[in-house]
Scaffold this motif. Structure first.
Motif, PDB file in Angstrom:
ATOM      1  N   LYS A   1     -10.056  -4.469   1.991  1.00  8.14           N
ATOM      2  CA  LYS A   1      -9.859  -3.024   1.861  1.00  8.14           C
ATOM      3  C   LYS A   1      -8.393  -2.660   2.080  1.00  8.14           C
ATOM      4  O   LYS A   1      -7.822  -1.829   1.355  1.00  8.14           O
ATOM      5  N   THR A   2      -7.778  -3.294   3.081  1.00  8.36           N
ATOM      6  CA  THR A   2      -6.364  -3.039   3.352  1.00  8.36           C
ATOM      7  C   THR A   2      -5.498  -3.424   2.158  1.00  8.36           C
ATOM      8  O   THR A   2      -4.598  -2.677   1.754  1.00  8.36           O
ATOM      9  N   ALA A   3      -5.778  -4.600   1.587  1.00  7.76           N
ATOM     10  CA  ALA A   3      -5.002  -5.062   0.439  1.00  7.76           C
ATOM     11  C   ALA A   3      -5.191  -4.137  -0.752  1.00  7.76           C
ATOM     12  O   ALA A   3      -4.241  -3.840  -1.491  1.00  7.76           O
ATOM     13  N   GLU A   4      -6.414  -3.667  -0.965  1.00  8.75           N
ATOM     14  CA  GLU A   4      -6.674  -2.767  -2.089  1.00  8.75           C
ATOM     15  C   GLU A   4      -5.949  -1.443  -1.910  1.00  8.75           C
ATOM     16  O   GLU A   4      -5.401  -0.892  -2.875  1.00  8.75           O
ATOM     17  N   THR A   5      -5.947  -0.932  -0.692  1.00  5.92           N
ATOM     18  CA  THR A   5      -5.250   0.333  -0.427  1.00  5.92           C
ATOM     19  C   THR A   5      -3.749   0.167  -0.638  1.00  5.92           C
ATOM     20  O   THR A   5      -3.090   1.012  -1.259  1.00  5.92           O
ATOM     21  N   GLN A   6      -3.193  -0.939  -0.146  1.00  4.82           N
ATOM     22  CA  GLN A   6      -1.757  -1.173  -0.323  1.00  4.82           C
ATOM     23  C   GLN A   6      -1.408  -1.299  -1.796  1.00  4.82           C
ATOM     24  O   GLN A   6      -0.398  -0.747  -2.252  1.00  4.82           O
ATOM     25  N   ALA A   7      -2.241  -2.007  -2.551  1.00  4.14           N
ATOM     26  CA  ALA A   7      -1.980  -2.166  -3.980  1.00  4.14           C
ATOM     27  C   ALA A   7      -2.018  -0.816  -4.688  1.00  4.14           C
ATOM     28  O   ALA A   7      -1.210  -0.545  -5.593  1.00  4.14           O
ATOM     29  N   ARG A   8      -2.942   0.045  -4.274  1.00  2.00           N
ATOM     30  CA  ARG A   8      -3.039   1.380  -4.884  1.00  2.00           C
ATOM     31  C   ARG A   8      -1.795   2.207  -4.573  1.00  2.00           C
ATOM     32  O   ARG A   8      -1.276   2.923  -5.434  1.00  2.00           O
ATOM     33  N   ILE A   9      -1.310   2.098  -3.351  1.00  2.00           N
ATOM     34  CA  ILE A   9      -0.092   2.819  -2.972  1.00  2.00           C
ATOM     35  C   ILE A   9       1.098   2.340  -3.787  1.00  2.00           C
ATOM     36  O   ILE A   9       1.868   3.146  -4.328  1.00  2.00           O
ATOM     37  N   VAL A  10       1.260   1.033  -3.882  1.00  2.00           N
ATOM     38  CA  VAL A  10       2.426   0.477  -4.576  1.00  2.00           C
ATOM     39  C   VAL A  10       2.387   0.829  -6.059  1.00  2.00           C
ATOM     40  O   VAL A  10       3.425   1.145  -6.659  1.00  2.00           O
ATOM     41  N   GLU A  11       1.212   0.804  -6.663  1.00  2.00           N
ATOM     42  CA  GLU A  11       1.116   1.172  -8.076  1.00  2.00           C
ATOM     43  C   GLU A  11       1.451   2.650  -8.275  1.00  2.00           C
ATOM     44  O   GLU A  11       2.164   3.014  -9.213  1.00  2.00           O
ATOM     45  N   ALA A  12       0.956   3.514  -7.388  1.00  2.00           N
ATOM     46  CA  ALA A  12       1.288   4.935  -7.484  1.00  2.00           C
ATOM     47  C   ALA A  12       2.789   5.145  -7.306  1.00  2.00           C
ATOM     48  O   ALA A  12       3.409   5.957  -8.001  1.00  2.00           O
ATOM     49  N   ALA A  13       3.392   4.398  -6.386  1.00  2.00           N
ATOM     50  CA  ALA A  13       4.833   4.511  -6.158  1.00  2.00           C
ATOM     51  C   ALA A  13       5.616   4.005  -7.363  1.00  2.00           C
ATOM     52  O   ALA A  13       6.636   4.593  -7.738  1.00  2.00           O
ATOM     53  N   ARG A  14       5.149   2.923  -7.962  1.00  2.00           N
ATOM     54  CA  ARG A  14       5.838   2.392  -9.144  1.00  2.00           C
ATOM     55  C   ARG A  14       5.910   3.448 -10.237  1.00  2.00           C
ATOM     56  O   ARG A  14       6.978   3.679 -10.827  1.00  2.00           O
ATOM     57  N   VAL A  15       4.803   4.105 -10.500  1.00  2.00           N
ATOM     58  CA  VAL A  15       4.772   5.129 -11.539  1.00  2.00           C
ATOM     59  C   VAL A  15       5.724   6.270 -11.194  1.00  2.00           C
ATOM     60  O   VAL A  15       6.477   6.751 -12.045  1.00  2.00           O
ATOM     61  N   ARG A  16       5.717   6.689  -9.934  1.00  2.00           N
ATOM     62  CA  ARG A  16       6.580   7.792  -9.518  1.00  2.00           C
ATOM     63  C   ARG A  16       8.066   7.421  -9.596  1.00  2.00           C
ATOM     64  O   ARG A  16       8.888   8.178 -10.111  1.00  2.00           O
ATOM     65  N   PHE A  17       8.411   6.257  -9.073  1.00  2.00           N
ATOM     66  CA  PHE A  17       9.822   5.857  -9.085  1.00  2.00           C
ATOM     67  C   PHE A  17      10.347   5.750 -10.517  1.00  2.00           C
ATOM     68  O   PHE A  17      11.460   6.206 -10.817  1.00  2.00           O
ATOM     69  N   LEU A  18       9.563   5.157 -11.403  1.00  2.00           N
ATOM     70  CA  LEU A  18      10.042   4.963 -12.770  1.00  2.00           C
ATOM     71  C   LEU A  18      10.084   6.257 -13.563  1.00  2.00           C
ATOM     72  O   LEU A  18      10.887   6.392 -14.489  1.00  2.00           O
ATOM     73  N   SER A  19       9.250   7.206 -13.211  1.00  2.00           N
ATOM     74  CA  SER A  19       9.251   8.472 -13.954  1.00  2.00           C
ATOM     75  C   SER A  19      10.182   9.510 -13.337  1.00  2.00           C
ATOM     76  O   SER A  19      10.839  10.273 -14.061  1.00  2.00           O
ATOM     77  N   ASP A  20      10.291   9.525 -12.004  1.00  2.00           N
ATOM     78  CA  ASP A  20      11.046  10.576 -11.319  1.00  2.00           C
ATOM     79  C   ASP A  20      12.373  10.105 -10.740  1.00  2.00           C
ATOM     80  O   ASP A  20      13.201  10.935 -10.365  1.00  2.00           O
ATOM     81  N   GLY A  21      12.580   8.793 -10.644  1.00  2.00           N
ATOM     82  CA  GLY A  21      13.764   8.285  -9.984  1.00  2.00           C
ATOM     83  C   GLY A  21      13.569   8.209  -8.486  1.00  2.00           C
ATOM     84  O   GLY A  21      12.579   8.699  -7.937  1.00  2.00           O
ATOM     85  N   PHE A  22      14.529   7.589  -7.808  1.00  2.03           N
ATOM     86  CA  PHE A  22      14.392   7.388  -6.365  1.00  2.03           C
ATOM     87  C   PHE A  22      14.477   8.701  -5.598  1.00  2.03           C
ATOM     88  O   PHE A  22      13.670   8.976  -4.715  1.00  2.03           O
ATOM     89  N   GLU A  23      15.453   9.516  -5.935  1.00  2.00           N
ATOM     90  CA  GLU A  23      15.689  10.736  -5.154  1.00  2.00           C
ATOM     91  C   GLU A  23      14.515  11.696  -5.222  1.00  2.00           C
ATOM     92  O   GLU A  23      14.082  12.242  -4.199  1.00  2.00           O
ATOM     93  N   ARG A  24      13.955  11.905  -6.411  1.00  2.00           N
ATOM     94  CA  ARG A  24      12.918  12.923  -6.569  1.00  2.00           C
ATOM     95  C   ARG A  24      11.517  12.427  -6.213  1.00  2.00           C
ATOM     96  O   ARG A  24      10.589  13.226  -6.133  1.00  2.00           O
ATOM     97  N   THR A  25      11.373  11.138  -5.995  1.00  2.00           N
ATOM     98  CA  THR A  25      10.068  10.626  -5.581  1.00  2.00           C
ATOM     99  C   THR A  25       9.817  11.003  -4.126  1.00  2.00           C
ATOM    100  O   THR A  25      10.623  10.711  -3.249  1.00  2.00           O
TER     101      THR A  25
END
Length: 209
Positions: free
Chosen positions: A16-40
């Motif tokens: 469960k911990t690994a799944e939650t972490q993977a979900r966070i990292v994937e959500a962050a990947r989408v945000r960083f690539l679409s919004d950039g570092f500053e606006r994420t």
């Protein structure tokens, strides 16, 4: 009369911990690539991952730590192949480099990696933590591996120069070339696999191939 201690609550399972972490990292990947570092924002990442903001901070205490994990997710595979999957005794250095690095240009994540490089180029000067994460996770390990690759190739007579040992950043030159060129001239976009193949043809003479 005997008493019993309160039953301790069970924490989340490792799965469960690994799944939650993977979900966070994937959500962050989408945000960083679409919004950039500053606006994420961490709040947006938590919302996208379906979590409370406080839960996100249990996994990643800072945005910098989260960005570092995104870089590891996107570039760690190449680093691992260079460091942990050495060339076979009969494998030419050219074939090893192609095996280790060509997936960067050909797999389904190739376009996303180009977007990550553009983010690093655009935000790295304003946010040193962006460059720090890239250097720690990907760049420094790859440069170290490139020196070993250059020494092996020269010892085997596959290249006639120590340039790769002196300037190991030459190994990642095709990726940077594709990223910068395609960003500046999208109507004349280079084909990443063709650039990688052509570059390594120039770098190695494929002796023994």
């Amino acid at each position: 009369m005997t008493t019993t201690e309160p039953r301790r609550g069970r924490g989340p399972s490792p799965q469960k911990t690994a799944e939650t972490q993977a979900r966070i990292v994937e959500a962050a990947r989408v945000r960083f690539l679409s919004d950039g570092f500053e606006r994420t924002r961490m709040l947006d990442v938590a919302r996208d991952a379906g979590l409370a903001k406080g839960t996100l901070y249990l996994y990643f205490p800072t945005k910098e730590a989260l960005f570092e994990e995104v870089v590891s997710l996107m570039l760690g595979g190449a680093v691992q192949r260079l460091e942990l999957e050495p060339p076979g005794p009969e494998e030419t250095t050219w074939d090893f480099v192609r095996r280790a690095l060509m997936p960067l240009a050909t797999d389904e994540q190739a376009e996303r990696r180009q977007a990550l490089f553009r983010l690093i180029l655009s935000d790295g000067q304003r946010f040193p933590e962006v460059l720090a994460a890239y250097r720690k996770v990907a760049l420094d390990p790859v440069l170290s591996a490139a020196r070993r690759i250059g020494a092996r190739a020269r010892a085997r007579g596959e290249i006639g120069s120590d340039a790769l040992e002196r300037m190991p950043m030459l190994l990642i030159a095709p990726g940077l070339l594709v990223t910068v060129w395609n960003h500046l001239f999208p109507n004349e976009a280079l084909d990443p696999p063709d650039v990688f193949e052509s570059y390594f043809d120039l770098l190695f003479d494929k002796a023994g191939a």
